[in-house]
Design a protein around this motif. Structure first.
Motif, mmCIF file in Angstrom:
data_model
loop_
_atom_site.group_PDB
_atom_site.id
_atom_site.type_symbol
_atom_site.label_atom_id
_atom_site.label_comp_id
_atom_site.label_asym_id
_atom_site.label_seq_id
_atom_site.Cartn_x
_atom_site.Cartn_y
_atom_site.Cartn_z
ATOM 1 N N LYS B 2 0.864 -1.315 -0.019
ATOM 2 C CA LYS B 2 -0.038 -0.045 -0.044
ATOM 3 C C LYS B 2 0.879 1.158 -0.124
ATOM 4 C CE LYS B 2 -3.843 1.821 2.737
ATOM 5 N NZ LYS B 2 -4.392 1.721 3.924
ATOM 6 N N MET B 7 3.372 6.069 -2.651
ATOM 7 C CA MET B 7 4.580 6.504 -3.296
ATOM 8 C C MET B 7 4.704 6.785 -4.691
ATOM 9 S SD MET B 7 6.995 7.261 -0.630
ATOM 10 C CE MET B 7 7.033 6.828 1.010
ATOM 11 N N VAL B 10 2.177 9.678 -5.584
ATOM 12 C CA VAL B 10 2.810 10.996 -5.317
ATOM 13 C C VAL B 10 3.934 11.388 -6.569
ATOM 14 C CG1 VAL B 10 4.645 12.012 -3.642
ATOM 15 C CG2 VAL B 10 2.671 10.701 -2.892
ATOM 16 N N THR B 11 4.530 10.480 -6.769
ATOM 17 C CA THR B 11 5.609 10.520 -7.623
ATOM 18 C C THR B 11 5.001 10.809 -9.066
ATOM 19 O OG1 THR B 11 6.907 8.652 -6.536
ATOM 20 C CG2 THR B 11 7.759 9.777 -8.662
ATOM 21 N N ALA B 12 4.067 10.329 -9.283
ATOM 22 C CA ALA B 12 3.233 10.385 -10.497
ATOM 23 C C ALA B 12 2.654 11.730 -10.791
ATOM 24 C CB ALA B 12 2.378 9.466 -11.017
ATOM 25 N N LEU B 13 2.089 12.116 -9.436
ATOM 26 C CA LEU B 13 1.379 13.564 -9.452
ATOM 27 C C LEU B 13 2.626 14.658 -9.739
ATOM 28 C CD1 LEU B 13 -1.125 13.450 -6.668
ATOM 29 C CD2 LEU B 13 -1.488 14.071 -8.919
ATOM 30 N N LEU B 14 3.926 14.322 -9.128
ATOM 31 C CA LEU B 14 4.747 15.360 -9.156
ATOM 32 C C LEU B 14 5.328 15.525 -10.562
ATOM 33 C CD1 LEU B 14 6.631 14.561 -6.150
ATOM 34 C CD2 LEU B 14 5.773 16.559 -6.556
ATOM 35 N N MET B 15 5.388 14.334 -11.262
ATOM 36 C CA MET B 15 6.044 14.416 -12.793
ATOM 37 C C MET B 15 5.170 15.172 -13.553
ATOM 38 S SD MET B 15 7.091 10.943 -13.986
ATOM 39 C CE MET B 15 7.445 9.398 -13.150
ATOM 40 N N SER B 16 3.852 15.451 -12.997
ATOM 41 C CA SER B 16 2.806 16.102 -14.018
ATOM 42 C C SER B 16 3.362 17.378 -13.720
ATOM 43 C CB SER B 16 1.478 15.950 -13.634
ATOM 44 O OG SER B 16 1.185 16.343 -12.234
ATOM 45 N N GLY B 17 3.771 17.938 -12.843
ATOM 46 C CA GLY B 17 4.233 19.388 -12.534
ATOM 47 C C GLY B 17 5.515 19.510 -13.586
ATOM 48 N N VAL B 18 6.419 18.825 -13.543
ATOM 49 C CA VAL B 18 7.685 18.985 -14.312
ATOM 50 C C VAL B 18 7.292 19.067 -15.649
ATOM 51 C CG1 VAL B 18 9.798 17.798 -15.034
ATOM 52 C CG2 VAL B 18 9.023 17.794 -12.647
ATOM 53 N N VAL B 19 6.295 18.091 -16.140
ATOM 54 C CA VAL B 19 5.924 17.978 -17.479
ATOM 55 C C VAL B 19 5.344 19.597 -17.930
ATOM 56 C CG1 VAL B 19 4.559 16.989 -19.088
ATOM 57 C CG2 VAL B 19 5.835 15.588 -17.661
ATOM 58 N N CYS B 21 5.820 22.027 -16.828
ATOM 59 C CA CYS B 21 6.849 23.331 -16.648
ATOM 60 C C CYS B 21 7.520 23.246 -17.971
ATOM 61 C CB CYS B 21 7.955 23.060 -15.615
ATOM 62 S SG CYS B 21 7.235 23.414 -13.943
ATOM 63 N N ALA B 22 8.239 21.814 -18.128
ATOM 64 C CA ALA B 22 9.139 21.756 -19.349
ATOM 65 C C ALA B 22 8.631 21.393 -20.706
ATOM 66 C CB ALA B 22 10.271 21.122 -18.617
#
Lengths: 292, 425
Positions: B2, B7, B10-19, B21-22
């Motif tokens: 679980k 985790m 969370v990582t996936a959500l964060l990646m969406s941020g980077v994507v 941006c860049a």
């Protein structure tokens, strides 16, 4: 038996596949592409893309603009995370009481969240530069007569205030849901044992709404770090670049300075930092949650 | 398990941020735009431009073209967030057929995607001063949309009220004008120094434009042979900047937006603003009865040196990989043939073609601009020669100067540093 299993597997795949496909196409592939870009040299326009090794990353070390916007972003995240959670929880506590107008008030507080941040930026730009000074003149408050967006500290707090106004309702809703999940009998039992309001809140309610806190802290931190729209619409990173969030800084590098690959490298570093921070936060908070 | 899952989420959500941006996907140059014209199908010409002031009129022109050319559909997109959208559309394989670039640095950045227009029938009619900015390696790549110029736009009634009978032509006279306005109780300025382009591009352009040889000077700065501080009228620039701050909103000028600036001027709250001919529609919408004019900004006390910066804000260019290149060329030719009707009468632009004429309908700002052009008292938009993107960067130290955070030497040192970094890249 095996047909059963394959059928199950197929059903599972059918439900998960659309999400996975979209995630791969919209997030994963561009993300990988950004990593590749970060090792290249390209201005975003020409058809000539060269390999650049680690040079984009080494260049970052002496980049004061990047460091400045990093510092600003950290400050902004700290301020908004604390204030959003306090106001969100406070609003939730009040609206969890048996007020007559509480449904109405819940809607009102949630309403700003439905409006897009860019529109909010433009509206608040008007309020801050025009309305504040009018109110300040009428009421004789000197603080309000200044043009907030022209002074670095004031511009920073303008951003924080607008963020709180915008998102507090959302955090309130999550806290409200958690508060309503706190069993009445447990509270009554504590009351029987002689626990006062504060003690009940500290020792019964707070531990039980920890999962909501984990979510809210995570949301506040990651939204704060990724903040772009408000900086874009309200301050444009000004005055003199003091409110340039990381996301906005990267955007400017990529699209106005034509440093497309350098911006990609910054985005990758940004991702690593943000991932580290939030993973630690979630891991620490999870450990403290109480399961009932 | 679980925990692992959370985790991952969370990582996936964060990646969406980077994507976010860049982002930007791989370019697909072969994914052609529009449908092929074959088989009697309609040709779609995708037009993109950044002059938001004339959005409706561009769409009206497109509609007229479609009415007279039933086999062509024009999709016009006008946006103020132009640079981003243009690159995004190229990257996503949805490249426009006709779009706009700015002179010099911008057009040469794009040059390997642009069709050579040297042999187009209208090319010989382009005003000589509009040619240099669009010539890259001997190829002429652009269709000049207009000439634009900027200076101090002033309110004639307020000037009369303060007893000013003649526009200033030297720095000293400008100071006197400001003093007279102050005595009459009229604030001179409410300058939009929140906008990078008002400060970092238009005002900061002046000292470079006033150089005897702007192209040569900027080239020398690029090569490191000269410094920003060697620009002759740099002190005059700071004198003018100081005046716009002192007789204006003070340090708070850096919080004034373009809308604020134009509305303050139009409603008679300020006597002057540093803006250009493009503001005419916005001013007229707020106050149709305003009496105004425009004069060149002096940077020294030699009246003969004071000239108006005139340049081409944008050139229409053609995507050479477009399947509809020929149709697009026809479209540009049609715009030129009907230039008087659309470019001049409808868009209210000052034509950059020798066979199109300025009319009184263009208003007082265009009239003043034309008089400077006729007297040959113009200087170029030297900022289009700066390294790409540096205009936005230059605005920051200059804003900090206005805000009292940096002194003149520090601000110029910052400008020099930005310049060096942009050239090195």
């Amino acid at each position: 038996m095996t047909t059963m299993k394959t059928r199950q597997l197929l059903t599972y795949a059918a439900f998960v596949a659309p999400a996975v496909i979209f995630f791969t196409m919209v997030i994963l592939v561009p993300f990988m592409r950004a990593i590749v870009f970060s090792f290249q040299d390209w201005n975003g326009i020409s058809s000539d893309i060269r390999w650049a090794g680690w040079s984009n990353y080494t260049k970052m070390i002496g980049d004061t603009g990047f460091m400045k916007s990093f510092a600003f972003t950290v400050k902004y995240v700290a301020a908004t995370t604390i204030l959003l959670n306090i106001t969100g929880l406070a609003l939730a506590l009040v609206l969890n009481l048996a007020l007559k107008t509480r449904n109405f008030l819940r809607t009102i507080f949630f309403l700003p969240y439905v409006i897009g941040p860019v529109i909010i930026g433009f509206i608040w730009q008007f309020i801050i530069t025009r309305l504040f000074s009018e109110v300040g003149k009428a009421a004789g408050i000197e603080l309000l007569q200044k043009n907030w967006l022209s002074l670095p500290d004031y511009a920073f707090w303008s951003l924080v205030i607008v963020t709180i106004w915008h998102s507090a309702g959302y955090f309130m809703v999550i806290y409200l849901a958690a508060l309503q999940g706190v069993p009445k009998d447990m509270l009554e039992a504590a009351e029987m044992d002689g626990a006062g309001r504060l003690t009940r809140f500290r020792h019964v309610v707070l531990p039980l709404i920890r999962p909501a806190m984990t979510i809210n802290l995570f949301l506040a931190i990651s939204n704060g770090f990724k903040g772009f729209d408000l900086n874009f619409a309200l301050t444009k990173g000004g005055p003199f670049g003091t409110t340039e969030s990381l996301a906005y800084h990267i955007y400017l590098d990529a699209f106005t300075k034509n440093l497309f690959t350098y911006a990609s490298a910054k985005a990758v570093v940004f991702f690593l930092v943000l991932a580290a921070i939030t993973l630690i936060q979630v891991a620490v908070m999870k450990r403290r949650e109480v399961e009932m | 398990m679980k925990k692992w899952l959370s985790m991952f989420t969370v990582t996936a959500l964060l990646m969406s941020g980077v994507v976010g941006c860049a982002g930007g996907d791989e370019a697909k140059p072969d994914a052609g735009s529009g449908k092929a014209a074959a088989g009697g199908e309609k040709t779609t010409i995708k037009l993109m431009q950044f002059k938001v002031e004339i959005t409706d009129k561009v769409k009206a022109m497109a509609a007229d073209y479609m009415a007279s050319h039933p086999n062509v559909v024009i999709e016009a997109q006008v946006t103020s967030d132009y640079e981003t959208l243009l690159k995004t559309r190229f990257a996503s394989g949805d490249a426009p057929d006709v779009f706009m670039t700015k002179a010099f640095t911008d057009i040469s950045d794009w040059s390997d995607k642009l069709a050579d227009l040297s042999n187009e029938p209208w090319m010989s009619k382009v005003s000589p001063s509009a040619v240099q900015g669009m010539t890259v390696n001997g190829k002429k790549l652009g269709f000049p949309v207009a000439f634009e110029g900027y200076g101090f736009i002033y309110n004639k009634d307020l000037f009369a009220k303060a007893g000013i009978d003649k526009v200033p032509t030297t720095l000293t006279e400008l100071k006197q004008v400001n003093e007279k306005l102050k005595t009459a109780g009229v604030p001179s300025y409410s300058e939009a120094y929140k906008e990078w382009w008002v400060l970092g591009q238009h005002l900061f352009n002046l000292p470079y434009a006033y150089e005897k040889d702007p192209v040569g000077m900027i080239d020398k700065i690029n090569k490191g042979e000269k410094k920003v501080t060697d620009v002759a009228n740099m002190n005059g620039f700071f004198d003018v900047l100081d005046m716009t701050v002192k007789y204006g909103k003070g340090a708070e000028s850096v919080g004034v937006s373009y809308d604020n600036q134009v509305s303050d001027f139009s409603s008679g709250k300020t006597a002057m603003m540093q803006q250009g001919v493009w503001t005419i529609d916005s001013i007229m919408k707020i106050n149709p009865n305003i009496k105004m004019g425009m004069f060149a900004i002096p940077l020294n006390d030699t009246a003969a040196d004071t000239k108006l910066p005139v340049g081409v804000p944008g050139y229409y260019v053609l995507n050479k990989n477009s399947k509809n290149l020929e149709e697009s060329k026809k479209f540009l030719n049609w715009i030129h043939e009907n230039g008087q009707k659309y470019l001049v009468d409808s868009f209210k632009l000052i034509p950059a073609f020798t066979d199109l004429k300025t009319t009184p309908d263009l208003g007082p700002l265009a009239a003043d601009l034309s008089s400077y052009v006729e007297k040959n008292q113009t200087v170029p938009w030297a900022h289009t020669l700066w390294p790409s993107g540096s205009n936005q960067e230059f605005a920051k130290p200059l804003q900090a100067y206005v805000g009292g955070q940096l002194n003149k030497e520090q601000a110029l040192a910052e400008v020099q540093k930005i310049w060096n970094e942009r050239v090195k890249k």
